[in-house]
Design a protein around this motif. Structure first.
Motif, mmCIF file in Angstrom:
data_model
loop_
_atom_site.group_PDB
_atom_site.id
_atom_site.type_symbol
_atom_site.label_atom_id
_atom_site.label_comp_id
_atom_site.label_asym_id
_atom_site.label_seq_id
_atom_site.Cartn_x
_atom_site.Cartn_y
_atom_site.Cartn_z
ATOM 1 N N THR C 297 0.863 -1.173 0.000
ATOM 2 C CA THR C 297 0.000 0.000 0.000
ATOM 3 C C THR C 297 0.898 1.220 0.000
ATOM 4 O O THR C 297 1.881 1.266 0.734
ATOM 5 C CB THR C 297 -0.917 0.013 1.231
ATOM 6 N N MET C 298 0.585 2.192 -0.847
ATOM 7 C CA MET C 298 1.369 3.414 -0.899
ATOM 8 C C MET C 298 0.773 4.433 0.071
ATOM 9 O O MET C 298 -0.418 4.690 0.045
ATOM 10 C CB MET C 298 1.371 4.022 -2.306
ATOM 11 N N PHE C 299 1.634 4.981 0.904
ATOM 12 C CA PHE C 299 1.196 5.987 1.867
ATOM 13 C C PHE C 299 1.857 7.313 1.548
ATOM 14 O O PHE C 299 3.065 7.457 1.698
ATOM 15 C CB PHE C 299 1.569 5.561 3.289
ATOM 16 N N VAL C 300 1.059 8.263 1.134
ATOM 17 C CA VAL C 300 1.610 9.584 0.861
ATOM 18 C C VAL C 300 1.709 10.365 2.168
ATOM 19 O O VAL C 300 2.599 11.173 2.362
ATOM 20 C CB VAL C 300 0.735 10.322 -0.170
ATOM 21 N N GLU C 301 0.770 10.074 3.082
ATOM 22 C CA GLU C 301 0.789 10.717 4.394
ATOM 23 C C GLU C 301 1.333 9.721 5.417
ATOM 24 O O GLU C 301 1.098 8.518 5.308
ATOM 25 C CB GLU C 301 -0.624 11.124 4.804
ATOM 26 N N GLN C 303 0.667 9.711 8.786
ATOM 27 C CA GLN C 303 -0.248 9.327 9.868
ATOM 28 C C GLN C 303 -0.972 8.007 9.591
ATOM 29 O O GLN C 303 -0.971 7.110 10.439
ATOM 30 C CB GLN C 303 -1.254 10.442 10.169
ATOM 31 N N PRO C 304 -1.590 7.843 8.400
ATOM 32 C CA PRO C 304 -2.256 6.554 8.157
ATOM 33 C C PRO C 304 -1.287 5.379 8.190
ATOM 34 O O PRO C 304 -1.631 4.313 8.691
ATOM 35 C CB PRO C 304 -2.860 6.703 6.762
ATOM 36 N N TRP C 306 1.406 5.064 9.994
ATOM 37 C CA TRP C 306 1.735 4.750 11.376
ATOM 38 C C TRP C 306 0.559 4.035 12.055
ATOM 39 O O TRP C 306 0.737 3.032 12.762
ATOM 40 C CB TRP C 306 2.092 6.041 12.123
ATOM 41 N N LEU C 307 -0.647 4.552 11.826
ATOM 42 C CA LEU C 307 -1.817 3.924 12.448
ATOM 43 C C LEU C 307 -2.016 2.508 11.921
ATOM 44 O O LEU C 307 -2.394 1.604 12.671
ATOM 45 C CB LEU C 307 -3.071 4.765 12.185
ATOM 46 N N GLN C 308 -1.740 2.292 10.639
ATOM 47 C CA GLN C 308 -1.867 0.955 10.079
ATOM 48 C C GLN C 308 -0.840 0.013 10.695
ATOM 49 O O GLN C 308 -1.100 -1.169 10.871
ATOM 50 C CB GLN C 308 -1.692 0.972 8.550
ATOM 51 N N GLU C 310 0.361 0.360 13.785
ATOM 52 C CA GLU C 310 -0.087 0.099 15.151
ATOM 53 C C GLU C 310 -1.290 -0.831 15.172
ATOM 54 O O GLU C 310 -1.493 -1.555 16.141
ATOM 55 C CB GLU C 310 -0.422 1.423 15.844
ATOM 56 N N SER C 311 -2.084 -0.814 14.133
ATOM 57 C CA SER C 311 -3.204 -1.754 14.036
ATOM 58 C C SER C 311 -2.713 -3.128 13.601
ATOM 59 O O SER C 311 -3.522 -4.008 13.351
ATOM 60 C CB SER C 311 -4.233 -1.270 13.018
#
Lengths: 393, 319, 615
Positions: C297-301, C303-304, C306-308, C310-311
């Motif tokens: 999955t590509m994350f440009v931001e 925060q998501p 990091w949360l992913q 931690e999940s």
């Protein structure tokens, strides 16, 4: 024009609305702060950029959990150690770096190093304890660490203590900068952006709109074409393209690109509204009478038509003010906003990393300050609308 | 009527040409070719590429050619950022994810806001109305970005953590859309978007209802003994349909454009996200095509709105 | 009263609608996944911290994200050893390391037998054909074909006998003839081939592991044309369907069922005891690839992402600087207990980074190059040295990188020959030493900056560089040097530097291969802008030494020359530096065998998953 406006029935109705008056006072308060920052420099740009302490310090009473307390203490140890190592006491003691919090002058380099070593050793002892964050058994050690920090960097006194408190009251961001000072300085930025944008958009838009409707013919067609064109370019594309154009020019670091971006898009709203209103006014008898008497068209436009749209201008101005403040946040997120110094938009987009760690001081401060101002403007524009333009949908 | 429609269309053509002109000019304020070339390159490479892409031709020629592309809807230039894909294909890929978020969001926020507007106008000036109006204003006064940052953290991460299993995905977009995957991936962004727009919508619909409530026909209906709820739902709602439809129409182009912030944070591969990525990549053909399409959609809805007005109020046609 | 009740009922019904839709909040799993029944499919989910690759055509790739994706589906002749540090190469598509002729010019390779391309519609019956020597040359020749918009010709430029001539001739011709001969390419039999170089260049072996030189089948290129980059066919451990790539969002790779016999490295290859402690030796001998499906999955931001993490959704994440204090105790650089207790592991790796602030040596104010005498104005040298002495890299390090970076002298990053011990080289003008800097300013003729015009300083506008530039300006102000920060797009920055218009600029260089030569090339005269010598630094003696080391294999003697060259550059101070990043990774307990590296990306095939610790 202004006097007539305040004598109007609408103005009296507005004054009767207590909530609106309160909102007005709130806005006046913000303007005052902005003015103070602007003219007297009670908070300088430098102060919003300089480090005042460790990163992510919580506000009000500082760190409570042992882990964080040690982390903050470690920061001061590092500063003291560096100063002692380089023999460079000037920066650390002179308050250049951390304002009121200065390295003590009573200890020499070796004594400082010894204190730091002791503090670090203690910290390391605490950090190996299982569950040190909750454990009460480590508290004496953590207290001792804090005591060493105070010995190295004594708490300021008198006026300095007040300034120190003001700086630290809402905590620090990642770079250890004062959140409270940054947020207050941002009031100036917000007001500046809002006022300039709203003034320009309303004055320009209204004049063009009124002139278009009043003179009609090709002028009207040209203006309609112009605003249709501008309002049909997707907002985001227009903004990115504009900033792309300004990038690497001498005004890049100023707020001018932001003004132009807002100015170009925001004038369309008032222009439309005022044009519609003018179309109505134009048909009224007194305008016809004025024409019959032989006043010049331009004179009638300026003297009789535009003043009668003043209430719409006020309403629009307050709406645009909100638009500019909120728009700044979005632009800062896209990296197109304010570039030097703080703004609420910058604070909010920086805080996205902290929220995950449960650090809400920065996003909270910026949001609350912004919320109150926008709320006040919302109430104000509602009240203005009720008072002056009750039929508006 | 047909003459009127034709007139609106003819009128909007120069507007559209103007937009294309402005956008194309602005995109050429800097040399897009340099941006495309990689780590090491030479002036010769640059010139060769520029020639190949037709960017060395006179601006007027490029303009005419591009207008031709727009008219025939053939944006088949290859994307620079995503070689192997044409601008057309990227548009096609991005439309559905945007719609899947924005259409339910529009529907929900309109429905809820109309209801709340009705309630508010029903109680005009009394406590429920005051509370709702204040809530709406409060909601409007918080930045969109704050809603998203906190919504993602509390609405997905903390909620899942507390509940113990995944209710909303933190981010992402399903490979295949089913009601269940839609719920997992899309409900949270939709909810956030509804909350954000509701303040504005509620105020608007309340104002519409209040205005309708003061009309003569309501007084007449009331005098004839119609029940208050019948007046509200039958008479008022019917007559308020015009502003409601107009409002919804105006929102349509934004629907297709998607919400940039939501799409960026929630990883939804929609139009807004694609456009932002294209701008970051200096993906010249895609930016050009997307802006042309956005503006085109906007113009079409403008015309539709005008026509709708004219249908309802024949006087408009004459002005 | 009745009216009011019915009214509320309606409103309530409408408000309840979305909640009613919810119905079934139970269950989990990725959308569209988990279809195949039978034995549990091993599937891993990994992040990419950007909008991802641009193309899976190796010749069009240039970014690390292209590299990551291409390393999934293609193979190169050689590859990096997974667990060996310092970096070492091993055979990949070939049976053994190539044999080199006595003059160091001819490399002979022998391909492994029975390596097949992916099964794909471009082959007869859809069955992947065996790889032959011709495929290698075909793939390399694609780099020369300008119709492919190749981005990495520079890799092989001026290296192989007859290749540059081939490129020029074929691009000028009506059609590009892939069958036309290249003097330096010789096919001996289906498996054996040799390459002859123009001059002995040691870095040639490193090239053999670069993804741009991956082996592709001509059938696929011919069939899919410009769609090849989205419909890759190679020999790699994974395959990808065209619709499994949502541009800028996600990619899903499946295990290649016909992947050749390849195994997890043996336990004694581990060089880092920390890796052994993490159990990386345990899977030794397991057949590769281990997992059936890899989702990126590509994350440009951030925060998501990091949360992913931690999940526990994604297997690992890089630790962005902003998030470091969240997961680590700064003092000890160890994971915080709340992470360690959950079984999260971490790994840190020095990157081969050279972060610097460069001067244009042809700039009148800052460079002082005299083309007549081929020397530099000594006063300008003093000015550059003064500026260098005013900068505190440590302050950048603590402020922006949590103090994790390494600050060092010279251009050769840590871990490579020529990197000075403790980062301190003999000739050093690394600050901060304000006193000395002020003295140098006097010698340069600008006491306290008097008479010195404001210097334009070019920097990429992304990330936190505006904040970094502010700090930089404040540091230089201490010696009276005023800079005017120009925040520009990366493309504009490159362009301005390449046109020699930027006098002072911020830049970074990541080594293409782990050899200091790659960094020394940045100061080689003939490489001047628009090539990699952004400084336009010219020093005839230096250039001669550089030409000499090109053909020298690693040896103490070569290291000595590296050091000599490094110190020559330091004395002239064409840049202020240097800094290298240390990257921290945190790894969720369900992701097994992960040893991150940013130097190569073939490591996905070694990964495994333990679903019992996954949500």
């Amino acid at each position: 024009m202004v006097a007539r406006f305040f004598r109007s029935r609408g103005a009296r109705k507005f004054m009767a609305n207590r909530l609106a008056v309160a909102a007005f006072l709130v806005i006046a308060g913000y303007l005052l702060v902005a003015g103070l920052v602007w003219f007297t420099g009670i908070i300088t740009l430098e102060e919003t950029l300089g480090r005042i302490g460790a990163s992510y310090q919580p506000g009000l009473w500082g760190a409570q959990r042992s882990g964080k307390r040690i982390e903050d203490a470690t920061f001061w140890f590092e500063v003291a150690q560096n100063a002692a190592d380089r023999g460079d006491f000037e920066t650390a003691r002179g308050g250049v770096a951390f304002y009121e919090r200065r390295l003590t002058g009573e200890l020499d380099a070796d004594e400082i190093k010894a204190r730091v070593a002791r503090g670090i050793a203690l910290a390391k002892e605490v950090l190996v304890v299982e569950g040190f964050d909750e454990s009460a058994s480590v508290l004496p050690k953590v207290d001792e660490i804090d005591a060493i920090v105070v010995e190295l960097f004594p708490h300021p006194e008198g006026w300095d203590a007040f300034m120190y408190g003001a700086r630290h009251v809402l905590g620090t961001d990642r770079q250890g900068r004062s959140i409270s000072f940054r947020a207050i300085y941002s009031i100036k930025v917000a007001v500046q952006v809002g006022v300039v944008t709203a003034l320009f958009a309303v004055l320009f838009g209204s004049f063009v709109g009124a002139a278009a409707a009043f003179f009609g013919g090709w002028i009207d067609h040209a203006v309609i074409w112009l605003y249709s064109t501008f309002s049909s370019i997707p907002y985001l594309v227009l903004l990115s393209v504009l900033v792309y154009m300004f990038n690497d020019t001498s005004v890049d670091k100023t707020l001018i690109p932001l003004y132009v971006a807002f100015g170009l898009t925001f004038w369309v709203g008032p222009c439309r509204v005022i044009r519609g209103e003018t179309l109505k006014i134009k048909e009224l008898e007194y305008i016809q009478a004025a024409t019959a008497i032989g006043f010049s068209r331009t004179y009638i436009l300026i003297k009789h038509v535009i003043p009668n749209t003043a209430h719409l201008m006020f309403i629009n101005a307050s709406l645009l003010f909100i638009g500019a403040i909120k728009g700044e946040v979005i632009l800062s997120f896209l990296g197109l906003g304010v570039k030097s110094g703080p703004s609420w938009g910058i604070m909010i987009s920086q805080s996205k990393a902290e929220v995950v760690s449960g650090f809400f001081w920065q996003i909270g401060t910026a949001t609350v300050l912004m919320f109150v101002l926008v709320l006040a403007f919302n109430i104000l524009s509602d009240a203005l609308q009720d008072a002056f333009d009750p039929k508006h949908v | 009527m047909w003459v009127y429609i034709l007139r609106r269309i003819l009128y909007n053509i120069p507007v559209y040409l103007g937009i294309l002109l402005l956008v194309m000019l602005a995109l050429r304020t800097k040399d897009p070719v340099w941006a495309f070339l990689g780590k090491r390159k030479s002036v010769a490479d640059h010139d060769a590429l520029e020639h190949k892409l037709g960017l060395d031709r006179a601006f007027a020629v490029q303009y005419v050619l591009f207008v031709g592309d727009v008219v025939t809807l053939s944006f088949d230039q290859e994307s620079w950022g995503q070689p192997g894909k044409t601008a057309n294909e990227l548009l096609g890929d991005a439309i559905v994810p945007s719609l899947v978020i924005t259409a339910p969001a529009l529907l929900l926020s309109s429905l809820i806001s109309i209801c709340v507007g009705l309630i508010s106008s029903f109680y005009r000036g009394r406590t429920p109305d005051r509370v709702l109006v204040i809530l709406a204003v409060l909601g409007m006064s918080i930045s969109f970005l704050v809603y998203i940052i906190l919504g993602q953290y509390f609405g997905a991460f903390i909620l899942n953590d507390k509940v113990g299993h995944r209710i909303f995905a933190v981010e992402g977009y399903p490979d295949s859309l089913t009601p269940f995957t839609w719920w997992t991936y899309c409900m949270l962004p939709v909810a956030i978007s509804v909350i954000v727009t509701m303040g504005y919508d509620t105020r608007f619909y309340r104002a519409v209802m209040v205005e309708e409530g003061t009309r003569d026909y309501i007084t007449t209906a009331r005098a004839k003994g119609a029940s208050k709820s019948k007046i509200m739902f039958v008479h008022m709602l019917k007559n308020a349909m015009i502003p409601i439809i107009t409002r919804v129409m105006i929102t349509l182009p934004f629907l297709i454009g998607g919400s940039i912030l939501l799409e960026m944070y929630f990883g939804i591969p929609g139009m807004g996200r694609r456009l932002i990525l294209a701008i970051r990549d200096n993906d010249f053909p895609v930016i050009q095509a997307f802006t042309a399409v956005f503006a085109g959609l906007y113009i079409i809805t403008n015309i539709l709105t005008d026509v709708l007005y004219a249908l309802v109020d024949p006087r408009v046609r004459l002005s | 009263m009745r009216n009011r009740i019915s009214f509320f009922a309606l409103a309530a019904a409408i408000v309840a609608l979305p909640i009613g839709l919810a119905g079934c909040p139970n269950g989990g799993g990725e959308g569209g996944e988990g279809g195949g029944g039978g034995a549990a499919k091993k599937s891993i989910h990994l992040p990419m911290r950007t909008d991802g690759p641009k193309s899976l055509d190796p010749v069009q790739g240039s970014t690390v994200y292209d590299n990551r994706a291409c390393s999934m589906v293609y193979d190169t002749l050689l590859q990096y050893k997974y667990l060996v540090r310092p970096f070492t190469l091993e055979p990949n598509l070939v049976e053994a390391m190539p044999t080199v002729s006595a003059d160091g010019l001819t490399y002979t390779f022998k391909l492994k037998k029975g390596v097949r391309f992916h099964d794909d519609g471009c082959f007869p019956d859809g069955k992947g054909r065996e790889v032959v020597a011709g495929d290698v040359f075909y793939s390399w020749k694609r780099l020369a074909d300008e119709d492919n918009k190749p981005k990495s010709w520079w890799l092989v430029e001026d290296t192989i006998v007859g290749f540059d001539e081939f490129k020029a001739a074929q691009n000028a011709a009506e059609t590009f003839d892939y069958d036309a001969p290249v003097e330096g390419f010789k096919t001996i039999d289906d498996q054996t081939f040799s390459v002859t170089l123009k001059k002995p260049v040691v870095r040639f072996l490193w090239l053999m592991s670069m993804f741009q030189l991956s082996v592709v089948p001509h059938e696929a290129v011919e069939k899919y044309g410009n769609k090849f980059g989205r419909h890759p066919v190679g020999t790699g451990p994974f395959t990808m369907e065209e619709d499994a790539w949502v541009a800028g969002k996600s990619m899903v790779f499946q295990k290649n069922p016909t992947y050749r016999d390849d195994h997890y490295p043996s336990a004694d290859e581990i060089t880092d005891p920390k890796d052994r402690a993490r159990g990386l030796h345990e899977p030794a001998g397991t057949k590769l690839p281990i997992v059936d499906e890899v989702r990126f999955t590509m994350f440009v931001e951030d925060q998501p992402m990091w949360l992913q993490f931690e999940s526990r959704e994604i297997g690992y994440t890089q630790v962005p600087a902003e998030y470091f204090p969240q997961a680590f105790v700064k003092l000890t650089k160890q994971l915080k207990p709340e992470y360690a207790d959950k079984g999260v592991q971490f790994h840190s790796e020095m990157l081969l980074d050279f972060i610097f602030r460069g001067f244009n040596m042809e700039d009148e104010l800052l460079g002082g190059w005299d083309p007549e005498s081929r020397t530099y104005d000594p006063k300008k040298r003093k000015l550059r040295q003064a500026i260098s002495m005013a900068i505190s890299w440590e302050e950048f390090n603590t402020t922006f990188y949590n103090g994790l970076n390494v600050v060092y002298d010279g251009m050769i990053p840590p871990g490579l020959d020529g990197h000075p011990a403790d980062g301190k080289a003999g000739a050093s003008y690394r600050g901060p030493d304000i006193e000395r800097a002020k003295k140098l300013m006097v010698e340069a003729g600008y006491p306290n900056g008097e008479g010195l015009p404001t210097i334009d300083y070019y920097v990429n506008r992304g990330g936190n560089s505006p904040e970094q530039a502010e700090l930089f300006a404040r540091q230089l102000k201490k010696i009276g040097v005023e800079i005017n920060v120009k925040l520009v797009d990366f493309s504009t920055l490159i362009q301005t530097v390449d046109n020699k218009k930027a006098g002072f600029f911020s830049f970074a260089w990541s080594s293409d291969y782990p050899d200091g030569e790659n960094n020394l090339a940045l100061f080689y005269g003939p490489n001047e802008a628009p090539s990699a010598n952004h400084f336009n630094y010219k020093n005839d003696e230096y250039d001669k030494l550089y030409e000499k080391i090109l053909s020298m294999p690693s040896s103490p003697e070569r290291t000595k020359i590296y050091e000599q060259m490094r110190d020559m550059v330091l004395e002239d101070a064409p840049y202020c530096g240097s800094m290298g990043r240390e990257r921290f990774y945190i790894i969720n307990p369900w992701l097994k065998n992960f040893r991150p590296s940013e130097q190569f990306y073939t490591w996905v095939k070694y990964l495994d998953v333990d679903d019992s610790t996954r949500p």
